[in-house]
Design a protein around this motif. Sequence first.
Motif, PDB file in Angstrom:
ATOM      1  N   CYS A  74       6.079   5.103   6.125  1.00  0.00           N
ATOM      2  CA  CYS A  74       4.289   5.644   5.421  1.00  0.00           C
ATOM      3  C   CYS A  74       3.688   5.531   7.017  1.00  0.00           C
ATOM      4  O   CYS A  74       3.699   4.944   7.567  1.00  0.00           O
ATOM      5  CB  CYS A  74       3.652   4.836   4.562  1.00  0.00           C
ATOM      6  N   ALA A 133       2.370   1.288  -3.139  1.00  0.00           N
ATOM      7  CA  ALA A 133       1.717   2.203  -4.240  1.00  0.00           C
ATOM      8  C   ALA A 133       1.348   3.846  -4.635  1.00  0.00           C
ATOM      9  O   ALA A 133       0.980   4.350  -5.059  1.00  0.00           O
ATOM     10  CB  ALA A 133       0.105   1.544  -4.180  1.00  0.00           C
ATOM     11  N   PHE A 134       1.815   4.645  -3.191  1.00  0.00           N
ATOM     12  CA  PHE A 134       1.318   5.055  -3.299  1.00  0.00           C
ATOM     13  C   PHE A 134       2.740   6.456  -3.028  1.00  0.00           C
ATOM     14  O   PHE A 134       2.627   7.538  -3.515  1.00  0.00           O
ATOM     15  CB  PHE A 134       0.985   5.838  -1.102  1.00  0.00           C
ATOM     16  N   ILE A 135       3.381   5.928  -3.050  1.00  0.00           N
ATOM     17  CA  ILE A 135       4.980   6.379  -3.361  1.00  0.00           C
ATOM     18  C   ILE A 135       5.114   6.399  -5.116  1.00  0.00           C
ATOM     19  O   ILE A 135       6.269   6.920  -5.808  1.00  0.00           O
ATOM     20  CB  ILE A 135       6.044   5.631  -2.857  1.00  0.00           C
ATOM     21  N   ALA A 186       6.617  15.090  -2.259  1.00  0.00           N
ATOM     22  CA  ALA A 186       5.535  15.231  -1.584  1.00  0.00           C
ATOM     23  C   ALA A 186       5.083  15.476  -2.266  1.00  0.00           C
ATOM     24  O   ALA A 186       4.914  17.232  -1.281  1.00  0.00           O
ATOM     25  CB  ALA A 186       5.464  14.164  -0.053  1.00  0.00           C
ATOM     26  N   VAL A 223      -2.651   9.697   4.396  1.00  0.00           N
ATOM     27  CA  VAL A 223      -2.196  11.401   3.332  1.00  0.00           C
ATOM     28  C   VAL A 223      -0.861  11.795   4.137  1.00  0.00           C
ATOM     29  O   VAL A 223      -0.323  12.103   3.672  1.00  0.00           O
ATOM     30  CB  VAL A 223      -3.323  10.901   2.230  1.00  0.00           C
ATOM     31  N   THR A 229       2.339  10.898   5.859  1.00  0.00           N
ATOM     32  CA  THR A 229       2.391   9.819   5.262  1.00  0.00           C
ATOM     33  C   THR A 229       3.510  10.795   4.858  1.00  0.00           C
ATOM     34  O   THR A 229       4.953  10.913   3.904  1.00  0.00           O
ATOM     35  CB  THR A 229       1.945   9.202   4.453  1.00  0.00           C
ATOM     36  N   ASN A 230       2.933  12.463   4.402  1.00  0.00           N
ATOM     37  CA  ASN A 230       3.641  12.883   3.353  1.00  0.00           C
ATOM     38  C   ASN A 230       4.115  13.970   4.760  1.00  0.00           C
ATOM     39  O   ASN A 230       5.652  14.290   3.898  1.00  0.00           O
ATOM     40  CB  ASN A 230       2.227  14.043   2.348  1.00  0.00           C
ATOM     41  N   THR A 266       0.370  -1.067   0.245  1.00  0.00           N
ATOM     42  CA  THR A 266      -0.153  -0.642   0.479  1.00  0.00           C
ATOM     43  C   THR A 266       0.727   1.387   0.379  1.00  0.00           C
ATOM     44  O   THR A 266       0.832   2.452  -1.122  1.00  0.00           O
ATOM     45  CB  THR A 266      -0.859   0.179   1.421  1.00  0.00           C
ATOM     46  N   CYS A 267       1.755   1.270   1.204  1.00  0.00           N
ATOM     47  CA  CYS A 267       2.753   2.444   1.021  1.00  0.00           C
ATOM     48  C   CYS A 267       3.383   2.814  -0.552  1.00  0.00           C
ATOM     49  O   CYS A 267       3.705   3.081  -0.779  1.00  0.00           O
ATOM     50  CB  CYS A 267       3.764   2.365   1.841  1.00  0.00           C
ATOM     51  N   GLN A 298      -5.338   1.124   7.376  1.00  0.00           N
ATOM     52  CA  GLN A 298      -5.326   1.787   6.638  1.00  0.00           C
ATOM     53  C   GLN A 298      -3.913   2.888   6.067  1.00  0.00           C
ATOM     54  O   GLN A 298      -3.900   3.355   6.986  1.00  0.00           O
ATOM     55  CB  GLN A 298      -6.744   3.399   6.404  1.00  0.00           C
ATOM     56  N   LEU A 299      -3.832   4.106   4.557  1.00  0.00           N
ATOM     57  CA  LEU A 299      -2.838   4.861   4.532  1.00  0.00           C
ATOM     58  C   LEU A 299      -3.189   6.344   5.321  1.00  0.00           C
ATOM     59  O   LEU A 299      -4.195   6.948   4.671  1.00  0.00           O
ATOM     60  CB  LEU A 299      -2.440   4.964   3.530  1.00  0.00           C
TER      61      LEU A 299
END
Length: 139
Positions: A115, A71-73, A138, A124, A127-128, A68-69, A121-122
């Motif tokens: 993250c 995929a965000f990066i 980011a 956001v 994480t940024n 998941t992390c 759940q991420l």
Amino acid sequence: MTYQTQACPFTGSGQLINPGRRVVVVEPDPENLSPIKPNNQTDSFAPVPPPAAPVAPFAGPWDGEAQTCLAFILPMLKDPGSPYVRDVHKEGTVLSMNVYAKNAYGGYTSKAAACEIKNSQLDVGWTNIHLKRLGWFAP
């Protein structure tokens, strides 16, 4: 008061500069010149293939959260088709890992990433903040 009694060095006072001899440019005789011959040795530098990605992707207790992390990066990477993660560990709600991806030269480079995972759940916003602290651009 004290006055200087000698001339300062490199001022040229009292010294004549002789222009010396004139420089004569001699043109070489084209009949005596020979072209440079290539070396007969075979010094071929074959390109070194880039290191391969690890055989087995990361598999551990935080595999789903790491994916998941990652995929965000992915949108932040230059080559989003090549990354993989290693050294994944979690402290509280912060998941830290090293992301390996191809660089502009075809080799792999690594960068630390983190993250914030809350209730699977991420987060956001956090994480940024973590990614900016680690040097990521980011949004």
